[in-house]
Design a protein around this motif. Structure first.
Motif, PDB file in Angstrom:
ATOM      1  N   ASP A 183       0.670  -2.486 -14.757  1.00 35.68           N
ATOM      2  CA  ASP A 183       2.010  -2.475 -14.271  1.00 35.68           C
ATOM      3  C   ASP A 183       2.838  -3.719 -12.924  1.00 35.68           C
ATOM      4  N   TYR A 184       1.669  -3.909 -12.188  1.00 47.49           N
ATOM      5  CA  TYR A 184       1.906  -4.726 -10.953  1.00 47.49           C
ATOM      6  C   TYR A 184       2.223  -6.091 -11.481  1.00 47.49           C
ATOM      7  N   VAL A 185       1.050  -6.405 -12.890  1.00 47.71           N
ATOM      8  CA  VAL A 185       0.699  -7.745 -13.589  1.00 47.71           C
ATOM      9  C   VAL A 185       2.007  -8.240 -14.352  1.00 47.71           C
ATOM     10  N   GLN A 186       2.936  -7.566 -15.071  1.00 48.05           N
ATOM     11  CA  GLN A 186       3.542  -7.339 -16.474  1.00 48.05           C
ATOM     12  C   GLN A 186       4.947  -7.134 -15.359  1.00 48.05           C
ATOM     13  N   PHE A 187       5.724  -6.722 -14.832  1.00 52.01           N
ATOM     14  CA  PHE A 187       6.380  -6.419 -13.980  1.00 52.01           C
ATOM     15  C   PHE A 187       6.928  -7.504 -12.854  1.00 52.01           C
ATOM     16  N   GLY A 188       6.039  -6.890 -11.818  1.00 52.83           N
ATOM     17  CA  GLY A 188       5.728  -7.452 -10.299  1.00 52.83           C
ATOM     18  C   GLY A 188       6.731  -7.117  -9.250  1.00 52.83           C
ATOM     19  N   ASP A 189       7.882  -5.976 -10.111  1.00 54.02           N
ATOM     20  CA  ASP A 189       8.525  -6.216  -8.715  1.00 54.02           C
ATOM     21  C   ASP A 189       8.203  -5.207  -7.722  1.00 54.02           C
ATOM     22  N   PHE A 190       7.165  -4.252  -7.514  1.00 53.12           N
ATOM     23  CA  PHE A 190       6.973  -4.123  -6.296  1.00 53.12           C
ATOM     24  C   PHE A 190       5.488  -4.382  -5.893  1.00 53.12           C
ATOM     25  N   GLU A 191       5.419  -3.542  -3.925  1.00 51.67           N
ATOM     26  CA  GLU A 191       4.677  -4.036  -3.555  1.00 51.67           C
ATOM     27  C   GLU A 191       2.587  -4.064  -3.578  1.00 51.67           C
ATOM     28  N   LEU A 192       1.754  -4.664  -4.191  1.00 53.29           N
ATOM     29  CA  LEU A 192       0.856  -4.523  -4.715  1.00 53.29           C
ATOM     30  C   LEU A 192       0.060  -3.365  -3.619  1.00 53.29           C
ATOM     31  N   PRO A 193      -0.337  -2.420  -3.824  1.00 57.70           N
ATOM     32  CA  PRO A 193      -0.713  -1.056  -2.621  1.00 57.70           C
ATOM     33  C   PRO A 193      -2.564  -1.529  -2.424  1.00 57.70           C
ATOM     34  N   GLU A 194      -2.555  -1.696  -1.413  1.00 62.81           N
ATOM     35  CA  GLU A 194      -4.103  -1.458  -0.648  1.00 62.81           C
ATOM     36  C   GLU A 194      -4.919  -1.194  -2.140  1.00 62.81           C
ATOM     37  N   SER A 195      -4.615  -0.033  -1.779  1.00 61.19           N
ATOM     38  CA  SER A 195      -5.452   1.249  -2.590  1.00 61.19           C
ATOM     39  C   SER A 195      -5.399   0.858  -3.817  1.00 61.19           C
ATOM     40  N   MET A 196      -6.544   0.455  -5.002  1.00 60.21           N
ATOM     41  CA  MET A 196      -6.384   0.374  -5.803  1.00 60.21           C
ATOM     42  C   MET A 196      -8.058   1.274  -6.551  1.00 60.21           C
ATOM     43  N   PRO A 197      -7.587   2.244  -6.766  1.00 60.09           N
ATOM     44  CA  PRO A 197      -8.660   3.741  -6.897  1.00 60.09           C
ATOM     45  C   PRO A 197      -8.770   3.286  -8.964  1.00 60.09           C
ATOM     46  N   ARG A 198      -8.372   2.339  -9.426  1.00 63.96           N
ATOM     47  CA  ARG A 198      -8.667   1.867 -11.033  1.00 63.96           C
ATOM     48  C   ARG A 198      -8.488   1.007 -11.331  1.00 63.96           C
ATOM     49  N   THR A 199      -9.470  -0.189 -10.861  1.00 61.19           N
ATOM     50  CA  THR A 199      -9.268  -1.966 -11.081  1.00 61.19           C
ATOM     51  C   THR A 199      -9.359  -2.055 -12.259  1.00 61.19           C
ATOM     52  N   GLU A 200     -10.462  -1.619 -12.825  1.00 58.25           N
ATOM     53  CA  GLU A 200     -10.752  -2.305 -14.897  1.00 58.25           C
ATOM     54  C   GLU A 200     -10.290  -3.513 -15.048  1.00 58.25           C
ATOM     55  N   TYR A 201      -9.564  -4.014 -15.659  1.00 56.58           N
ATOM     56  CA  TYR A 201      -9.637  -4.971 -16.502  1.00 56.58           C
ATOM     57  C   TYR A 201      -8.436  -6.599 -15.994  1.00 56.58           C
ATOM     58  N   ALA A 202      -7.541  -5.210 -15.110  1.00 60.13           N
ATOM     59  CA  ALA A 202      -5.967  -5.804 -15.299  1.00 60.13           C
ATOM     60  C   ALA A 202      -6.074  -6.836 -14.287  1.00 60.13           C
ATOM     61  N   GLY A 203      -7.044  -7.486 -14.084  1.00 62.70           N
ATOM     62  CA  GLY A 203      -6.918  -9.234 -13.333  1.00 62.70           C
ATOM     63  C   GLY A 203      -7.673  -9.895 -14.514  1.00 62.70           C
ATOM     64  N   PHE A 204      -7.652  -9.851 -15.249  1.00 64.69           N
ATOM     65  CA  PHE A 204      -8.655 -11.196 -16.737  1.00 64.69           C
ATOM     66  C   PHE A 204      -7.559 -10.635 -17.891  1.00 64.69           C
ATOM     67  N   LEU A 205      -7.402  -9.274 -18.592  1.00 65.11           N
ATOM     68  CA  LEU A 205      -6.840  -9.260 -19.436  1.00 65.11           C
ATOM     69  C   LEU A 205      -5.018  -9.485 -19.498  1.00 65.11           C
ATOM     70  N   PHE A 206      -4.233  -9.808 -19.887  1.00 64.08           N
ATOM     71  CA  PHE A 206      -2.807 -10.131 -19.733  1.00 64.08           C
ATOM     72  C   PHE A 206      -2.113  -9.906 -21.507  1.00 64.08           C
ATOM     73  N   TYR A 207      -1.170  -9.300 -21.664  1.00 61.90           N
ATOM     74  CA  TYR A 207      -0.738  -9.700 -22.843  1.00 61.90           C
ATOM     75  C   TYR A 207       1.215  -9.925 -22.366  1.00 61.90           C
ATOM     76  N   GLU A 208       1.829 -11.087 -22.779  1.00 64.03           N
ATOM     77  CA  GLU A 208       3.113 -10.645 -21.648  1.00 64.03           C
ATOM     78  C   GLU A 208       3.411  -9.664 -22.956  1.00 64.03           C
ATOM     79  N   ALA A 209       4.546  -8.720 -22.590  1.00 65.34           N
ATOM     80  CA  ALA A 209       5.480  -8.370 -23.852  1.00 65.34           C
ATOM     81  C   ALA A 209       7.024  -8.452 -23.858  1.00 65.34           C
ATOM     82  N   PRO A 210       7.328  -8.614 -24.909  1.00 70.17           N
ATOM     83  CA  PRO A 210       8.351  -9.588 -25.304  1.00 70.17           C
ATOM     84  C   PRO A 210       9.244  -9.002 -23.947  1.00 70.17           C
TER      85      PRO A 210
END
Length: 559
Positions: A279-306
């Motif tokens: 959500d943070y990568v796609q929308f970016g309308d909130f502050e990235l929290p310090e805790s990231m309990p599920r990192t997975e590949y959000a920092g690598f894979l991205f598809y820009e929604a229409p």
């Protein structure tokens, strides 16, 4: 690799922020005697090592640690992780990894789950960063990919249209393309067609399902990157799939919160949304929290929604009602399950919603209904809800609801009755986000962020502070709860200023709860908007919801 000079600057900047933060955590975290960071889930080692390697490989990224040492550490963990793969053809779960690694990772038995998503991500990371790896690590990646392909783990039919099959479908395309297996590519193409047709016509069986929804997004984004090649038909279908997925997400989105009912959820997402990196990568309308309990590949894979999908998620200036139908698939059940109807009411300040029907879900993890607040940097609860505990419930983990509940949803009001039979534990549990709360004998009035809440209970209650939320325990059933949310701005329009005035105004219009001699329950309430609401139960899982004199109708609900 992540390109800082990409035209998709804001998205890439947010991905770089995630890579940097996870890399910092990985670099600081000491290795265990096994040479790994984690024994709880093998995939976490792969994720963290990927981020650390990517950060060390990005010469334009300023790092507070030695780049070469970080790369060496990342390569070490990646190698240790890859070597946990079962590489003995003909054995059970050949090509797979163990999941839990205690006490000795090299002795842990292989498990069917990790390879589902990690296999595709290994292929992606190998393509993106293989040229920067040591020769030894590059060979290990290529060897692992060969074992994954030959394991044929992905050769399973599409039956339930859930996240496991979505990952299998993506893997068919990725490994079919990688190993020039045209038959496998065609199998993946058909699986993709079948899946897309089902969810477009029947809805997603895993409604609001976290964290597994993000497995869908990652798997098909990865397939678009690796498995489509020059195949225009596959490109079109994969983009159609990703557009559907992001449209689904956007409809139930409120500044990082996932609104309404969920078929499943883990403790880090109930009662507080924390799996927010995509959500943070796609929308970016909130502050990235310090805790990231599920990192997975959000920092690598991205598809820009229409653009229209992103706009729908980000613009909540006007309240909107979302009504949807989902048809679940139950394998081996000769009786077709009736359609499920979900409802959500979303404003700028809060959202309310849930599922009209109660159904059994895996591990009994259904979240029937909730009010959700935008994240706004909070790392505690952003959800408010009540439930009767069922199988799997334990104190401090407010999930696992029983089947004894009937609901009415109408914009900013949710009414629930609990026809709990005699002999069943009868306490009702409530979850309140942190804020300012006023107590009365059978009511609570609160101000959280920019939202007032009026909570009316049929019985007395007690409060207990938990780590991330305030817990309400209501002793005594049958009974019920009625909740109405009013934004601060709307309260001002009603001539209300401050929590004390809100409590006084709402206390005068408390709902009427009643129980008949036959144990039928009823609650009547008039909302601040002037709507007459009535909910009646006639035994277990039989109820009538009436709004302004008319029974609730599901006409107009859509997939």
């Amino acid at each position: 690799m992540i390109d800082l000079n990409s035209s998709k600057g804001p998205y890439k900047e947010r991905q770089i922020e995630i890579i940097y933060k996870v890399a910092l955590e990985a670099e600081r975290r000491p290795l265990l005697d096994s040479g790994l960071w984690f024994h709880d889930d093998v995939r976490n080692n792969f994720y963290y090592a990927s981020y650390l390697f990517a950060a060390a490989a990005n010469a334009s990224l300023q790092l507070p640690f030695d780049r070469d040492e970080a790369k060496h550490k990342a390569e070490h963990v990646l190698m240790e992780t890859l070597m946990l793969q079962n590489r003995k053809p003909g054995t059970v779960l050949y090509g797979h990894w163990p999941l839990g690694l205690n006490p000795i990772p090299r002795d842990a038995a292989p498990h069917e789950l990790p390879v589902e998503i990690m296999g595709s991500l290994i292929a992606y990371f190998s393509r993106e960063y293989g040229g920067l790896m040591s020769a030894r690590l590059r060979i290990a990646f290529n060897t692992a990919l060969g074992h994954i392909y030959r394991s044929k783990f992905y050769l399973k039919p599409v039956v339930t249209f859930g996240h496991h099959e979505a990952k299998h479908t993506a893997a068919k395309l990725i490994f079919g393309k990688m190993f020039e297996d045209d038959e496998l590519v065609e199998d993946g193409r058909q699986s993709l067609k079948d899946t897309l047709l089902h969810i477009q016509s029947k809805g997603m069986p895993e409604y609001g399902c976290l964290p597994w929804f993000w497995n869908w997004v990652q798997a098909f984004t990865c397939a678009l990157e690796l498995g489509a090649g020059e195949d225009k038909d596959l490109h079109t279908m994969l983009r159609e799939m990703l557009n559907y997925l992001w449209s689904e997400r956007a409809q139930f989105y409120l500044q990082g919160a996932w609104v309404g009912a969920r078929s499943r959820g883990w403790p880090h997402d109930v009662p507080g949304d924390a799996n927010v990196l995509h959500d943070y990568v796609q929308f970016g309308d909130f502050e990235l929290p310090e805790s990231m309990p599920r990192t997975e590949y959000a920092g690598f894979l991205f598809y820009e929604a229409p653009e229209q999908i992103r706009t729908a998620a980000l613009d909540r200036s006007l309240p909107v009602e979302i009504t949807k139908i989902t048809e679940k698939v139950t394998v081996g059940d000769p009786y077709r399950q009736p359609p499920l109807h979900s409802y959500a009411y979303i404003t700028e300040e809060y959202a309310a919603g849930g599922l009209w029907e109660r159904v059994e879900e895996f591990d009994n993890e259904q979240l029937r209904w909730a009010y959700s607040l935008p994240l706004r940097g909070r790392e505690d609860a952003n959800q408010l809800y009540f439930f009767h505990p069922g199988p799997g419930y334990k104190e401090g983990d407010p999930r696992h609801q029983s089947r004894y509940a009937e609901v009415l949803y109408h914009q900013n009001v949710i009414m629930t009755l609990y026809p709990v039979p005699a002999g069943v534990a009868n306490a009702i549990i409530g979850v309140l986000p942190k804020g300012h709360w006023l107590q009365q004998s059978s009511a609570l009035f609160g101000l959280v962020d920019q939202v007032y809440f009026a909570i009316f209970l049929s019985h007395s209650y007690s409060l207990k502070q938990q780590a991330r939320y305030l817990e309400v325990t209501v002793e005594g059933t049958p009974g019920g709860v009625t909740v109405e949310a009013v934004s601060v701005g709307k309260a001002v329009e009603l001539g209300i200023s401050g929590l004390d005035e809100f409590a006084a105004a709402m206390d005068s219009k408390a709902p009427f709860f009643s129980v008949s001699d036959s144990d039928c329950l009823q609650v009547d309430y008039n909302s601040t908007a002037g709507d007459s609401l009535q909910l009646l139960t006639e035994g277990i899982q039989t109820a009538k919801a009436i709004i302004n004199g008319s029974p609730v109708s599901f006409e107009g609900y859509r997939v």
